[in-house]
Design an enzyme around this catalytic site. Structure first.
Site, PDB file in Angstrom:
ATOM      1  N   MET A  17       0.650  -1.013   0.064  1.00  0.00           N
ATOM      2  CA  MET A  17      -0.079  -0.036  -0.010  1.00  0.00           C
ATOM      3  C   MET A  17       0.900   1.105   0.003  1.00  0.00           C
ATOM      4  O   MET A  17       1.696   1.388   0.962  1.00  0.00           O
ATOM      5  CB  MET A  17      -0.983  -0.041   1.323  1.00  0.00           C
ATOM      6  CG  MET A  17      -1.755   1.310   1.357  1.00  0.00           C
ATOM      7  SD  MET A  17      -2.787   0.938   2.824  1.00  0.00           S
ATOM      8  CE  MET A  17      -4.087   2.056   2.687  1.00  0.00           C
ATOM      9  N   PRO A  18       0.648   2.245  -1.061  1.00  0.00           N
ATOM     10  CA  PRO A  18       1.651   3.444  -1.144  1.00  0.00           C
ATOM     11  C   PRO A  18       1.334   4.196   0.519  1.00  0.00           C
ATOM     12  O   PRO A  18       0.147   4.398   0.606  1.00  0.00           O
ATOM     13  CB  PRO A  18       0.960   3.978  -2.093  1.00  0.00           C
ATOM     14  CG  PRO A  18       0.565   2.965  -3.007  1.00  0.00           C
ATOM     15  CD  PRO A  18      -0.060   1.861  -2.232  1.00  0.00           C
ATOM     16  N   LEU A  20       1.521   7.250   0.705  1.00  0.00           N
ATOM     17  CA  LEU A  20       0.906   8.602   0.500  1.00  0.00           C
ATOM     18  C   LEU A  20      -0.328   8.227  -0.660  1.00  0.00           C
ATOM     19  O   LEU A  20      -0.284   7.955  -1.673  1.00  0.00           O
ATOM     20  CB  LEU A  20       1.848   9.599  -0.293  1.00  0.00           C
ATOM     21  CG  LEU A  20       1.106  10.865  -0.749  1.00  0.00           C
ATOM     22  CD1 LEU A  20       0.835  11.671   0.470  1.00  0.00           C
ATOM     23  CD2 LEU A  20       2.277  11.965  -1.478  1.00  0.00           C
ATOM     24  N   GLY A  21      -1.379   8.730  -0.170  1.00  0.00           N
ATOM     25  CA  GLY A  21      -2.782   8.675  -1.114  1.00  0.00           C
ATOM     26  C   GLY A  21      -3.384   9.666  -1.186  1.00  0.00           C
ATOM     27  O   GLY A  21      -2.996  10.743  -0.381  1.00  0.00           O
ATOM     28  N   GLY A  23      -7.196  11.517  -0.671  1.00  0.00           N
ATOM     29  CA  GLY A  23      -8.331  11.410   0.115  1.00  0.00           C
ATOM     30  C   GLY A  23      -9.421  12.154  -0.942  1.00  0.00           C
ATOM     31  O   GLY A  23      -9.012  13.245  -1.577  1.00  0.00           O
ATOM     32  N   ASP A  48      -8.490   7.030  -2.219  1.00  0.00           N
ATOM     33  CA  ASP A  48      -9.209   6.649  -1.104  1.00  0.00           C
ATOM     34  C   ASP A  48     -10.594   7.205  -1.286  1.00  0.00           C
ATOM     35  O   ASP A  48     -10.786   8.346  -1.409  1.00  0.00           O
ATOM     36  CB  ASP A  48      -8.601   7.024   0.154  1.00  0.00           C
ATOM     37  CG  ASP A  48      -9.389   6.779   1.352  1.00  0.00           C
ATOM     38  OD1 ASP A  48      -9.359   5.523   1.965  1.00  0.00           O
ATOM     39  OD2 ASP A  48     -10.558   7.403   1.858  1.00  0.00           O
ATOM     40  N   TYR A  53     -19.461   8.387   0.291  1.00  0.00           N
ATOM     41  CA  TYR A  53     -18.976   9.685  -0.114  1.00  0.00           C
ATOM     42  C   TYR A  53     -19.662   9.874  -1.445  1.00  0.00           C
ATOM     43  O   TYR A  53     -19.656  11.236  -2.025  1.00  0.00           O
ATOM     44  CB  TYR A  53     -17.346   9.533  -0.521  1.00  0.00           C
ATOM     45  CG  TYR A  53     -16.354   9.558   0.499  1.00  0.00           C
ATOM     46  CD1 TYR A  53     -16.905   9.711   1.989  1.00  0.00           C
ATOM     47  CD2 TYR A  53     -15.057   9.133   0.346  1.00  0.00           C
ATOM     48  CE1 TYR A  53     -15.898   9.507   2.919  1.00  0.00           C
ATOM     49  CE2 TYR A  53     -14.323   8.992   1.264  1.00  0.00           C
ATOM     50  CZ  TYR A  53     -14.630   9.254   2.710  1.00  0.00           C
ATOM     51  OH  TYR A  53     -13.559   8.910   3.737  1.00  0.00           O
ATOM     52  N   LYS A  78     -14.899   1.930   1.129  1.00  0.00           N
ATOM     53  CA  LYS A  78     -15.551   1.633   2.575  1.00  0.00           C
ATOM     54  C   LYS A  78     -16.946   1.196   2.697  1.00  0.00           C
ATOM     55  O   LYS A  78     -17.706   1.815   1.929  1.00  0.00           O
ATOM     56  CB  LYS A  78     -15.192   2.709   3.599  1.00  0.00           C
ATOM     57  CG  LYS A  78     -13.740   3.329   3.459  1.00  0.00           C
ATOM     58  CD  LYS A  78     -13.362   4.420   4.324  1.00  0.00           C
ATOM     59  CE  LYS A  78     -12.206   5.288   4.124  1.00  0.00           C
ATOM     60  NZ  LYS A  78     -12.464   5.964   2.871  1.00  0.00           N
ATOM     61  N   HIS A 109     -16.374   1.107   7.528  1.00  0.00           N
ATOM     62  CA  HIS A 109     -15.951   2.745   7.702  1.00  0.00           C
ATOM     63  C   HIS A 109     -16.058   3.141   9.262  1.00  0.00           C
ATOM     64  O   HIS A 109     -15.370   4.038   9.513  1.00  0.00           O
ATOM     65  CB  HIS A 109     -16.957   3.422   6.841  1.00  0.00           C
ATOM     66  CG  HIS A 109     -16.809   4.818   6.594  1.00  0.00           C
ATOM     67  ND1 HIS A 109     -17.030   5.510   5.342  1.00  0.00           N
ATOM     68  CD2 HIS A 109     -15.677   5.657   7.068  1.00  0.00           C
ATOM     69  CE1 HIS A 109     -16.589   6.726   5.161  1.00  0.00           C
ATOM     70  NE2 HIS A 109     -15.813   6.719   6.176  1.00  0.00           N
TER      71      HIS A 109
END
Length: 260
Positions: A17-18, A20-21, A23, A48, A53, A78, A109
Site C-alpha cells: 500500500m503506498p 501517500l494517498g 483522499g 481513497d 462519499y 469503505k 467505515h
C-alpha cells in the site's frame, strides 16, 4: 518519480500500500473527477473513497480516463455501518461504480454494534476470499474493538484508518496496531494541525518546504499511511512533493512532542 519509487507498507497477503494517498471525502460530482484526475496526473497512485462519499463513479471515471493501468493503482473504498447484512451487495455496487473487478482495500467505515461488527467482519473476509478485494480492514476502531475481531476470527485487519496528525500523536496506539500487524492510516492530517506552529515552521524552513509538507513527511517517517485531500491543483501537487527530503530523528521527535 515513478510509482515504483514511492514508499509502501506491506499488508497481509503480499499486498503493498503506498504510504501517500489521495483522499476524496466531501468531493462530489465534477469536483471529485477533476481532483482525482489532477492527483493521478501529478503521480498519486493510491486513491481513497467510500460508499458514503457518493463519488465512486467519478473516481472510477477519472481512473479510466487517466489511461493508467489498473495494476499500477491502489484503490480503497469503505462499507457504511448501516449496510450490515448487505455487505456483498455493497461491494458489488462499489465495484460497478468504480468500474473495476476488485479493490485493493475494503474497510468497515465505522464500527457497527458489537455483534454486527463480527458479522460484518466475517463478510469482509468472505469478500476477500471471493477476490472482490485484495485486503480488508477497519476505520475508526479502537484497539479493543479490533481485538474482538481477532479473537473471533483469528484474522487481524490489514489497516486501521483513523484521524491522525502531530497534535493527535499517540505512540501507544501506534504500537498497539503495529504489534498486531496492522498498518495505521491517518486521515484529516491538517484539520487538527497548526501549520503556524513554530516547530513546524522552523523545520519547514530548514528543508525549504511548507509546514503542510512537513506534516505529511512526518507520517511517512513513521510509516503511517496518509491521505491528504484538496481540490486545488497546486495544493494537490504540493502535497505529493514530499519525496525529495526527509526528517532527521531529532525533527521527528520534536514533531511527536506536539501531541503531548
Amino acid at each position: 518519480m515513478t510509482p515504483l519509487d514511492q514508499p509502501t507498507v506491506a499488508l497481509t497477503g503480499e499486498v503493498r500500500m503506498p504510504l501517500l494517498g489521495f483522499g476524496t471525502w466531501q468531493l462530489t460530482g465534477q469536483d471529485a473527477y477533476d481532483a482525482v484526475r489532477a492527483a493521478l496526473d501529478v503521480g498519486y497512485r493510491h486513491i481513497d473513497t467510500a460508499t458514503m462519499y457518493g463519488n465512486e463513479a467519478e473516481v472510477g471515471r477519472a481512473v479510466r480516463d487517466s489511461g493508467i493501468d489498473r495494476s499500477e493503482l491502489f484503490i480503497t473504498t469503505k462499507l457504511p455501518p448501516d449496510r450490515v447484512g448487505q455487505e456483498r451487495a455493497t461491494i458489488e455496487q462499489s465495484l460497478a461504480e468504480l468500474g473495476t473487478d476488485d479493490v485493493d482495500l475494503w474497510l468497515i467505515h465505522w464500527p457497527p454494534a458489537a455483534h454486527d461488527s463480527l458479522l460484518t467482519w466475517r463478510e469482509m473476509l468472505a469478500a476477500r476470499s471471493a477476490n472482490l478485494t485484495r485486503a480488508v480492514g477497519v476505520s475508526n476502531y479502537s484497539t479493543g474493538q479490533i481485538d474482538e475481531l481477532i479473537q473471533a476470527t483469528g484474522e487481524a485487519p490489514a489497516v486501521n484508518q483513523i484521524r491522525w496528525s502531530p497534535a493527535l500523536y499517540d505512540p501507544q496506539r501506534l504500537a498497539e496496531n503495529s504489534e498486531r500487524g496492522i498498518a495505521l492510516e491517518g486521515y484529516s492530517p491538517f484539520k487538527s494541525s497548526d501549520l503556524t506552529d513554530p516547530v513546524l515552521v522552523r523545520i519547514a524552513e530548514t528543508h525549504g518546504v511548507t509546514a503542510a509538507q512537513v506534516v505529511l513527511r512526518w507520517h511517512l517517517e513513521h510509516e503511517i499511511v496518509v491521505i491528504p485531500k484538496s481540490v486545488t491543483p497546486e495544493r494537490i501537487a504540493s502535497n505529493f512533493d514530499i519525496f525529495g527530503f526527509s526528517l532527521t530523528p531529532e525533527e521527528v521527535a520534536e514533531i511527536d512532542a506536539l501531541g503531548g
